[in-house]
Design a protein around this motif. Sequence first.
Motif, PDB file in Angstrom:
ATOM      1  N   SER A 283      12.844  13.763   7.899  1.00  0.00           N
ATOM      2  CA  SER A 283      13.439  12.443   8.152  1.00  0.00           C
ATOM      3  C   SER A 283      12.467  11.298   7.869  1.00  0.00           C
ATOM      4  CB  SER A 283      13.935  12.348   9.596  1.00  0.00           C
ATOM      5  OG  SER A 283      12.847  12.305  10.502  1.00  0.00           O
ATOM      6  N   TYR A 284      11.172  11.609   7.775  1.00  0.00           N
ATOM      7  CA  TYR A 284      10.172  10.576   7.477  1.00  0.00           C
ATOM      8  C   TYR A 284       9.485  10.932   6.172  1.00  0.00           C
ATOM      9  CZ  TYR A 284       5.954   7.704   7.720  1.00  0.00           C
ATOM     10  OH  TYR A 284       4.949   6.826   7.424  1.00  0.00           O
ATOM     11  N   GLN A 285       9.685  10.103   5.148  1.00  0.00           N
ATOM     12  CA  GLN A 285       9.162  10.398   3.827  1.00  0.00           C
ATOM     13  C   GLN A 285       8.252   9.266   3.331  1.00  0.00           C
ATOM     14  OE1 GLN A 285       9.536  13.314   2.051  1.00  0.00           O
ATOM     15  NE2 GLN A 285      10.407  14.026   3.977  1.00  0.00           N
ATOM     16  N   PRO A 286       6.941   9.413   3.534  1.00  0.00           N
ATOM     17  CA  PRO A 286       6.024   8.406   3.006  1.00  0.00           C
ATOM     18  C   PRO A 286       5.855   8.552   1.497  1.00  0.00           C
ATOM     19  CG  PRO A 286       4.817  10.112   4.182  1.00  0.00           C
ATOM     20  CD  PRO A 286       6.257  10.450   4.314  1.00  0.00           C
ATOM     21  N   GLN A 287       5.613   7.429   0.831  1.00  0.00           N
ATOM     22  CA  GLN A 287       5.461   7.412  -0.618  1.00  0.00           C
ATOM     23  C   GLN A 287       4.249   6.565  -0.994  1.00  0.00           C
ATOM     24  OE1 GLN A 287       9.114   5.690  -2.002  1.00  0.00           O
ATOM     25  NE2 GLN A 287      10.377   7.426  -1.384  1.00  0.00           N
ATOM     26  N   LEU A 288       3.468   7.049  -1.936  1.00  0.00           N
ATOM     27  CA  LEU A 288       2.355   6.279  -2.472  1.00  0.00           C
ATOM     28  C   LEU A 288       2.849   5.438  -3.644  1.00  0.00           C
ATOM     29  CD1 LEU A 288      -0.429   9.013  -2.368  1.00  0.00           C
ATOM     30  CD2 LEU A 288       0.004   7.194  -0.722  1.00  0.00           C
TER      31      LEU A 288
ATOM     32  N   LEU B  31       0.812  -1.219   0.000  1.00  0.00           N
ATOM     33  CA  LEU B  31       0.000   0.000   0.000  1.00  0.00           C
ATOM     34  C   LEU B  31       0.845   1.269   0.000  1.00  0.00           C
ATOM     35  CD1 LEU B  31      -2.708  -1.149   2.576  1.00  0.00           C
ATOM     36  CD2 LEU B  31      -2.767  -1.303   0.075  1.00  0.00           C
ATOM     37  N   GLY B  32       2.154   1.129  -0.102  1.00  0.00           N
ATOM     38  CA  GLY B  32       3.027   2.287  -0.130  1.00  0.00           C
ATOM     39  C   GLY B  32       4.395   1.940   0.393  1.00  0.00           C
ATOM     40  N   TRP B  33       5.200   2.989   0.550  1.00  0.00           N
ATOM     41  CA  TRP B  33       6.548   2.844   1.085  1.00  0.00           C
ATOM     42  C   TRP B  33       6.807   3.986   2.060  1.00  0.00           C
ATOM     43  CZ3 TRP B  33       9.539  -1.317  -0.169  1.00  0.00           C
ATOM     44  CH2 TRP B  33       9.171  -2.059  -1.299  1.00  0.00           C
ATOM     45  N   GLU B  34       7.763   3.801   2.948  1.00  0.00           N
ATOM     46  CA  GLU B  34       8.197   4.883   3.814  1.00  0.00           C
ATOM     47  C   GLU B  34       9.707   4.804   3.997  1.00  0.00           C
ATOM     48  OE1 GLU B  34       5.459   4.539   7.058  1.00  0.00           O
ATOM     49  OE2 GLU B  34       5.835   2.415   7.334  1.00  0.00           O
ATOM     50  N   GLU B  35      10.352   5.925   3.780  1.00  0.00           N
ATOM     51  CA  GLU B  35      11.787   6.040   3.987  1.00  0.00           C
ATOM     52  C   GLU B  35      12.018   6.711   5.337  1.00  0.00           C
ATOM     53  OE1 GLU B  35      13.829   7.895   0.797  1.00  0.00           O
ATOM     54  OE2 GLU B  35      13.281   6.364  -0.667  1.00  0.00           O
ATOM     55  N   LEU B  36      12.804   6.058   6.186  1.00  0.00           N
ATOM     56  CA  LEU B  36      12.960   6.524   7.554  1.00  0.00           C
ATOM     57  C   LEU B  36      14.240   5.984   8.160  1.00  0.00           C
ATOM     58  CD1 LEU B  36      11.019   4.193   9.826  1.00  0.00           C
ATOM     59  CD2 LEU B  36      10.397   4.225   7.430  1.00  0.00           C
ATOM     60  N   PRO B  37      14.695   6.548   9.263  1.00  0.00           N
ATOM     61  CA  PRO B  37      15.868   5.983   9.935  1.00  0.00           C
ATOM     62  C   PRO B  37      15.572   4.591  10.494  1.00  0.00           C
ATOM     63  CG  PRO B  37      15.418   8.235  10.688  1.00  0.00           C
ATOM     64  CD  PRO B  37      14.225   7.803   9.889  1.00  0.00           C
ATOM     65  N   ARG B  38      16.569   3.711  10.424  1.00  0.00           N
ATOM     66  CA  ARG B  38      16.389   2.369  10.988  1.00  0.00           C
ATOM     67  C   ARG B  38      16.008   2.439  12.457  1.00  0.00           C
ATOM     68  NH1 ARG B  38      17.636  -3.100  10.183  1.00  0.00           N
ATOM     69  NH2 ARG B  38      18.329  -2.660   8.054  1.00  0.00           N
ATOM     70  N   ALA B  39      16.432   3.498  13.142  1.00  0.00           N
ATOM     71  CA  ALA B  39      16.135   3.643  14.568  1.00  0.00           C
ATOM     72  C   ALA B  39      14.647   3.754  14.846  1.00  0.00           C
ATOM     73  CB  ALA B  39      16.854   4.872  15.129  1.00  0.00           C
ATOM     74  N   VAL B  40      13.839   4.114  13.859  1.00  0.00           N
ATOM     75  CA  VAL B  40      12.391   4.165  14.045  1.00  0.00           C
ATOM     76  C   VAL B  40      11.834   2.754  14.233  1.00  0.00           C
ATOM     77  CG1 VAL B  40      10.194   4.775  12.944  1.00  0.00           C
ATOM     78  CG2 VAL B  40      12.155   6.331  12.790  1.00  0.00           C
ATOM     79  N   SER B  41      12.490   1.774  13.626  1.00  0.00           N
ATOM     80  CA  SER B  41      12.036   0.387  13.734  1.00  0.00           C
ATOM     81  C   SER B  41      12.785  -0.422  14.780  1.00  0.00           C
ATOM     82  CB  SER B  41      12.175  -0.311  12.372  1.00  0.00           C
ATOM     83  OG  SER B  41      11.221   0.192  11.454  1.00  0.00           O
ATOM     84  N   VAL B  42      14.048  -0.086  15.015  1.00  0.00           N
ATOM     85  CA  VAL B  42      14.877  -0.852  15.947  1.00  0.00           C
ATOM     86  C   VAL B  42      15.493   0.115  16.950  1.00  0.00           C
ATOM     87  CG1 VAL B  42      16.815  -2.433  16.217  1.00  0.00           C
ATOM     88  CG2 VAL B  42      15.384  -2.551  14.162  1.00  0.00           C
ATOM     89  N   HIS B  43      15.079  -0.014  18.192  1.00  0.00           N
ATOM     90  CA  HIS B  43      15.599   0.880  19.227  1.00  0.00           C
ATOM     91  C   HIS B  43      17.114   0.730  19.355  1.00  0.00           C
ATOM     92  CE1 HIS B  43      15.799   3.206  22.881  1.00  0.00           C
ATOM     93  NE2 HIS B  43      16.393   2.209  23.509  1.00  0.00           N
ATOM     94  N   GLY B  44      17.802   1.875  19.342  1.00  0.00           N
ATOM     95  CA  GLY B  44      19.239   1.872  19.482  1.00  0.00           C
ATOM     96  C   GLY B  44      19.997   1.788  18.185  1.00  0.00           C
ATOM     97  N   ALA B  45      19.307   1.577  17.064  1.00  0.00           N
ATOM     98  CA  ALA B  45      19.985   1.545  15.770  1.00  0.00           C
ATOM     99  C   ALA B  45      20.410   2.951  15.377  1.00  0.00           C
ATOM    100  CB  ALA B  45      19.067   0.939  14.712  1.00  0.00           C
ATOM    101  N   SER B  46      21.239   3.026  14.366  1.00  0.00           N
ATOM    102  CA  SER B  46      21.741   4.316  13.910  1.00  0.00           C
ATOM    103  C   SER B  46      20.631   5.121  13.234  1.00  0.00           C
ATOM    104  CB  SER B  46      22.879   4.104  12.914  1.00  0.00           C
ATOM    105  OG  SER B  46      23.217   5.313  12.263  1.00  0.00           O
ATOM    106  N   ARG B  47      20.514   6.394  13.600  1.00  0.00           N
ATOM    107  CA  ARG B  47      19.568   7.277  12.922  1.00  0.00           C
ATOM    108  C   ARG B  47      20.099   7.698  11.558  1.00  0.00           C
ATOM    109  NH1 ARG B  47      15.137   8.418  15.549  1.00  0.00           N
ATOM    110  NH2 ARG B  47      14.591   9.901  13.895  1.00  0.00           N
ATOM    111  N   ALA B  48      21.396   7.525  11.343  1.00  0.00           N
ATOM    112  CA  ALA B  48      21.965   7.883  10.045  1.00  0.00           C
ATOM    113  C   ALA B  48      21.652   6.834   8.979  1.00  0.00           C
ATOM    114  CB  ALA B  48      23.477   8.063  10.175  1.00  0.00           C
ATOM    115  N   GLU B  49      21.427   5.595   9.393  1.00  0.00           N
ATOM    116  CA  GLU B  49      21.102   4.535   8.435  1.00  0.00           C
ATOM    117  C   GLU B  49      19.618   4.608   8.089  1.00  0.00           C
ATOM    118  OE1 GLU B  49      21.016  -0.338   7.948  1.00  0.00           O
ATOM    119  OE2 GLU B  49      21.737   0.570   9.822  1.00  0.00           O
ATOM    120  N   ARG B  50      19.351   4.774   6.816  1.00  0.00           N
ATOM    121  CA  ARG B  50      17.955   4.887   6.380  1.00  0.00           C
ATOM    122  C   ARG B  50      17.515   3.593   5.696  1.00  0.00           C
ATOM    123  NH1 ARG B  50      15.687   9.669   6.905  1.00  0.00           N
ATOM    124  NH2 ARG B  50      14.133   9.290   5.309  1.00  0.00           N
ATOM    125  N   VAL B  51      16.245   3.280   5.852  1.00  0.00           N
ATOM    126  CA  VAL B  51      15.671   2.087   5.236  1.00  0.00           C
ATOM    127  C   VAL B  51      14.393   2.470   4.499  1.00  0.00           C
ATOM    128  CG1 VAL B  51      16.641   0.413   6.831  1.00  0.00           C
ATOM    129  CG2 VAL B  51      14.504   1.540   7.402  1.00  0.00           C
TER     130      VAL B  51
END
Length: 269
Positions: A75-80, A14-34
């Motif tokens: 830092s949070y970019q949702p995509q349709l 239903l879409g995509w979202e580009e965000l820091p890995r830290a949003v999904s995994v506590h303690g992960a790098s905010r510089a790494e985006r997924v």
Amino acid sequence: MTRHGVRRVLPLLLGWEELPRAVSVHGASRAERVREPVPGVLLECQDGWLLLDTGFNAALLRDAALRRRFYPSPSYQPQLPGPGEPLEEALAEVGVGLDDISAVAISHLHADHAGGLKHFAGRVPVHIQRAELEFGMSGRPEVERNTVFRVDFDDPRIDWRLADGDQEIAPGVTAVLTAGHTPGHQSFVVDLAEGGGYVFACDAADLTQNIAEERPVGTSIGVPPEATVEPIRRLKGIAADKGYELIPGHDPQMWLELTRRLTGAGGTR
């Protein structure tokens, strides 16, 4: 003898979202985006199609002023995924229409899961945990700060079906309370009529890393991050006891592999 359970499982993109890995995994790098998929799941039950989660409210993304209002953070970019309504397009790809949906269940009220509820107001029952709806309707400022947008679900026409903990919502489909990520987050255990099944963690575990390493999810409401590990362990226990596959909510590799396996589609939009 005919088994009661779910006849088919169809993952939806239903879409995509580009965000820091830290949003999904506590303690992960905010510089790494997924780049994570925004999922939905169609379940063919004996009484019709049950939809788990509904994706974004496309209007809040396509209108420039609304996008600035609701998604101000760069830092949070949702995509349709396409030019039309994401849910209608995804359903059309698997040969199902909106009118074929007989019930909806929402894991939680974050904008990437509840934004499509407008399609079902006044039409079909919508299953949710009571604690989740109470939080969403509370009017507290932290609600919107946590990407829960009341405009997505504050509609008197919605036929809410409220649960207070674990509850079977359709033959072969059990909602399991996995609070932490949000106050009333629920995951889903799906028993297939032919045997076997799935445990859909939804955002109780975004990524395979959350499950394999028992890492807390990156965002939680009202509890410390460490408290989100217990729901992960509970879901792992259910999956192990039943011999079911545990599916994280936003893992790109897992979701696309599941989509290919169950629908034959690549899901690479």
